[in-house]
Design a protein around this motif. Structure first.
Motif, PDB file in Angstrom:
ATOM      1  N   LEU A  57      35.306  42.899  44.611  1.00  0.00           N
ATOM      2  CA  LEU A  57      36.728  43.180  44.518  1.00  0.00           C
ATOM      3  C   LEU A  57      37.249  43.701  45.848  1.00  0.00           C
ATOM      4  CD1 LEU A  57      36.835  45.045  41.078  1.00  0.00           C
ATOM      5  CD2 LEU A  57      37.924  42.850  41.566  1.00  0.00           C
ATOM      6  N   ARG A  62      38.329  48.661  43.645  1.00  0.00           N
ATOM      7  CA  ARG A  62      37.003  48.969  43.119  1.00  0.00           C
ATOM      8  C   ARG A  62      36.966  50.285  42.338  1.00  0.00           C
ATOM      9  NH1 ARG A  62      34.155  47.706  48.941  1.00  0.00           N
ATOM     10  NH2 ARG A  62      34.621  45.451  48.973  1.00  0.00           N
ATOM     11  N   GLU A 119      35.733  44.271  36.018  1.00  0.00           N
ATOM     12  CA  GLU A 119      35.646  44.350  37.482  1.00  0.00           C
ATOM     13  C   GLU A 119      35.173  43.014  38.064  1.00  0.00           C
ATOM     14  OE1 GLU A 119      33.695  47.780  39.026  1.00  0.00           O
ATOM     15  OE2 GLU A 119      35.122  49.141  38.092  1.00  0.00           O
TER      16      GLU A 119
END
Length: 248
Positions: A57, A62, A119
């Motif tokens: 990411l 993050r 994520e």
């Protein structure tokens, strides 16, 4: 999967009715190595949209338990009548390229539940193979199909946490050509249109973005309403075709 034709004469160069789109199709069998892919065709405009899933990411995203969706856009050298120099060889992207890829990213993010995405990052690459007007609207529309296929790929591997896509999203151009509001401009119309507008809308009929410009005389509120009505019709047709392509 194609939008049907309406019989009858027209003042449009393509002989289409004012509220008639070009033939539209989505091929999701292209680029099998990508997590999601779609070759979208709006008449003679063709854009290859691929979706890549990454666990990396952006630094600012993050550790928050949420994902990200972004896009890149480019035009192949012979997508147009004369060769266009690759932007990579020039060492930088044009302002137009940056504006279009930001539009694509914003449009897709409008319908994504980032918590459900987890994520993970999905990057959409939209490469114009052939340009005949409406490359940005075709890119948004095809990129959504590629994104949806990638989300299906992720769901099959338990990489998402529920329903990621809150709605569909698509885009269509409208304009005033020779005094008449028309739907889905090709290059011949776009280059002469008195008014040019792009509409990004969800399947529920909500607006994500409207871009409208008077190339000559300013356009009226009534003309804007007519363009919005055409856009709503076009988006409804595109939404139905997108759903068929994703489920097929």
């Amino acid at each position: 999967m194609s939008a049907g034709k309406v019989p009858g004469k027209s003042m449009r160069p393509s002989s289409r009715a004012a509220d008639q789109m070009r033939p539209v199709s989505f091929d999701t069998s292209i680029a099998p190595q990508a997590e999601g892919a779609c070759l979208v065709t709006f008449g003679n405009t063709r854009v290859l949209c691929t979706a890549s899933v990454e666990t990396a990411l952006p630094p600012w995203r993050r550790g928050q338990g949420i994902g990200w969706v972004t896009a890149e856009y480019g035009m192949l050298p012979r997508a147009t009548g004369q060769r266009t120099r690759r932007e990579a060889s020039a060492g930088k992207q044009s302002g137009r390229t940056q504006e279009i890829q930001r539009l694509i990213g914003r449009s897709l993010r409008a319908v994504v539940d980032f918590k459900a995405l987890g994520e993970n990052q999905v990057i959409l690459d939209c490469d114009v193979l052939q340009a005949d007007g409406g490359t940005r609207t075709a890119s948004v529309t095809g990129a959504y199909v590629a994104l949806a296929k990638a989300i299906d790929w992720m769901a099959a591997r338990d990489l998402v946490k529920g329903t990621v896509l809150k709605d569909t999203v698509a885009a269509i151009s409208c304009g005033i050509y020779r005094g008449t509001p028309v739907l889905d401009l090709d290059y011949a119309e776009d280059s002469e249109a008195e008014t040019d507008a792009n509409f990004v809308m969800t399947g529920a009929g909500k607006f994500v973005e409207i871009q409208g410009t008077a190339e000559g005389e300013p356009f009226s509120h009534e003309e804007l309403q007519a363009l919005m009505a055409l856009a709503g019709k076009g988006i409804a047709e595109l939404t139905g075709l997108q759903k068929k392509a994703i489920s097929g």
